[in-house]
Design a protein around this motif. Structure first.
Motif, PDB file in Angstrom:
ATOM      1  N   HIS A 197       0.833  -1.203   0.000  1.00  0.00           N
ATOM      2  CA  HIS A 197       0.000   0.000   0.000  1.00  0.00           C
ATOM      3  C   HIS A 197       0.872   1.258   0.000  1.00  0.00           C
ATOM      4  O   HIS A 197       0.605   2.206  -0.744  1.00  0.00           O
ATOM      5  N   GLY A 217       2.322   1.757  -3.360  1.00  0.00           N
ATOM      6  CA  GLY A 217       1.281   2.123  -4.308  1.00  0.00           C
ATOM      7  C   GLY A 217       0.782   3.549  -4.179  1.00  0.00           C
ATOM      8  O   GLY A 217       0.205   4.102  -5.115  1.00  0.00           O
ATOM      9  N   THR A 218       1.012   4.153  -3.022  1.00  0.00           N
ATOM     10  CA  THR A 218       0.526   5.522  -2.808  1.00  0.00           C
ATOM     11  C   THR A 218       1.635   6.565  -2.952  1.00  0.00           C
ATOM     12  O   THR A 218       1.441   7.727  -2.592  1.00  0.00           O
ATOM     13  N   LYS A 224       3.838   9.406  -4.296  1.00  0.00           N
ATOM     14  CA  LYS A 224       3.551  10.563  -5.149  1.00  0.00           C
ATOM     15  C   LYS A 224       4.716  10.765  -6.108  1.00  0.00           C
ATOM     16  O   LYS A 224       5.857  10.951  -5.672  1.00  0.00           O
TER      17      LYS A 224
END
Length: 196
Positions: A155, A158-159, A161
């Motif tokens: 996670h 995947g997040t 930026k």
């Protein structure tokens, strides 16, 4: 370093068992930042292990902590004084997982030879270390899996930026040294642990 699939699987299964007990029995057991003292309580209460922990000062500053299995079945954990909070948390957690994954054939009486082998084999992909050396890597992986599980790492990655991961921020939130967050989020580590 070559580590058997069976050893990794057994280690990760033990982490899941401990984590399940932690979630069920510790107030706010799903919190991002886990309590290492509560982890010790789980290990002592549910796994019936007797663990003594002591902060110590020793000359060899390269050794952050160590766990000893005592003949009476108890364990002693020694942690170097003066570590940063996150380094101490991780060292303490890792040594507690030494207690969890302990096997008689993974023990050694020669601390100097053990440290020499750990340093010589960790960076070598095809090395074939003794079980005591493999247990160091497994205890580290177990501690990381408890403090920052694989699914949470997925996670986090995947997040990102613009493909930039905030290892410092993630480490501060979880109480884990940022270099370990970066290592365990690397492609090679994610690929390896993704198999399990």
């Amino acid at each position: 370093m070559l580590v058997s699939v069976q050893d990794v699987r057994r280690c990760l299964e033990q982490v899941v068992e401990v984590r399940d007990h932690y979630r069920q029995n510790v107030l706010n057991g799903d919190a991002v930042r886990k309590s290492i003292d509560q982890l010790r309580w789980i290990i002592e209460t549910y796994l019936q292990k007797v663990v003594k922990v002591e902060d110590v000062e020793w000359k060899a500053k390269t050794i952050a902590a160590m766990a000893l299995a005592i003949r009476d079945g108890s364990y002693e954990i020694y942690i170097l004084q003066g570590l940063s909070d996150d380094a101490r948390r991780f060292a303490y957690c890792k040594e507690l997982f030494h207690v969890v994954i302990d096997e008689v054939e993974a023990r050694t009486m020669s601390i100097y030879a053990h440290l020499e082998e750990v340093l010589a084999t960790f960076p070598v992909d095809d090395s074939q270390p003794r079980k005591s050396t493999v247990s160091e890597r497994l205890a580290e992986a177990a501690a990381m899996e408890f403090l920052f599980p694989y699914t949470d790492r997925l996670h986090f990655i995947g997040t990102a930026k613009d493909g930039v991961l905030d290892f410092e921020g993630c480490g501060a939130k979880r109480g884990v040294p940022p270099h370990l967050i970066e290592l365990y989020c690397s492609d090679s580590y994610m690929d390896f642990f993704g198999k399990f």
